[in-house]
Design an enzyme around this catalytic site. Structure first.
Site, PDB file in Angstrom:
ATOM      1  N   GLY A  49     -11.875  -2.183  -2.345  1.00  0.00           N
ATOM      2  CA  GLY A  49     -10.865  -2.230  -1.153  1.00  0.00           C
ATOM      3  C   GLY A  49     -11.013  -1.049  -0.397  1.00  0.00           C
ATOM      4  N   CYS A  50      -9.679  -0.750   0.320  1.00  0.00           N
ATOM      5  CA  CYS A  50      -9.703   0.540   1.022  1.00  0.00           C
ATOM      6  C   CYS A  50      -9.654   1.631   0.246  1.00  0.00           C
ATOM      7  CB  CYS A  50      -8.046   0.464   1.717  1.00  0.00           C
ATOM      8  SG  CYS A  50      -7.400   2.135   2.482  1.00  0.00           S
TER       9      CYS A  50
END
Length: 223
Positions: A49-50
């Site tokens: 993810g981020c």
């Protein structure tokens, strides 16, 4: 992650509605197959993810010397935030972790990654971010890392550690392209960010709660 460029109020509402259920973390068994401790430094590359949150988690792991956000996994021979955010480079937002194998093993880093840094059961998304650039992946740099990572995924599957299937990709590391300077040390430099507060700070708290012996309050260097 273009979503985070929108006004903070809209971002907060969106992030709240889409926050990952995996943010509380789950305590996992130690790897049965692990790397052999060796002198000097070693590095590992993960995507979950981020990269802000994954970077922030590993910056609090004992034995980690530095963490840098970047891009890995694509065939494109370059990477920058705008191109990767379009989702057509094949790259994933990633972090490169430099660590002391005498203090923390590759398998223990994997344990933290699968447990609190991201949710390995989510396909091409984490929290409010959606797309192949936010996929869960372990990018191995050598045969030993491949063996340890593959064995740990198999171990977690056999133990039914998660209610849903693990979708984490285990793939060879082709290259790591450092992200722009404003992405580095993001959680440390932006502690009051609504995105960080909702999506990422709980991951660090989960690390502290589930693995107190691995947690350090200080931040590893992000450069």
């Amino acid at each position: 992650m273009r979503l985070r460029l929108l006004p903070s109020l809209f971002l907060a509402l969106t992030a709240c509605s889409a926050a990952s259920a995996g943010e509380e973390g789950v305590k996992l068994p130690i790897p049965v197959v692990d790397s052999t401790p060796a002198p000097g430094e070693a590095s590992a590359v993960f995507a979950g993810g981020c990269f802000w949150g994954v970077e922030g988690v590993f910056q609090h792991v004992r034995g980690v010397k530095s963490v840098r956000s970047g891009y890995s996994g694509g065939d494109a021979a370059h990477a920058n935030y705008d191109d990767v955010s379009d989702g057509d480079t094949g790259h994933a937002e990633s972090v490169r972790v430099v660590y002391d194998p005498a203090q923390v093993t590759y398998g223990q880093l994997l344990q933290v990654f699968f447990s609190v840094a991201q949710d390995p059961t989510l396909l091409n998304r984490q929290g409010p971010d959606v797309g192949t650039q936010y996929r869960s992946a372990v990018f191995y740099a050598n045969a030993e890392q491949k063996k340890v990572a593959t064995a740990y995924v198999d171990q977690l599957k056999a133990a039914h550690a998660f209610r849903a299937p693990i979708v984490t990709e285990v793939a060879p590391l082709k290259a790591f392209y450092p992200a722009e300077d404003y992405h580095q040390d993001y959680m440390r430099l932006n502690p009051d960010s609504m995105y960080i507060a909702i999506n990422d700070r709980p991951k660090v708290l989960a690390l502290q709660r589930l693995y107190p012996e691995r947690y350090v309050a200080s931040w590893a260097n992000g450069r």
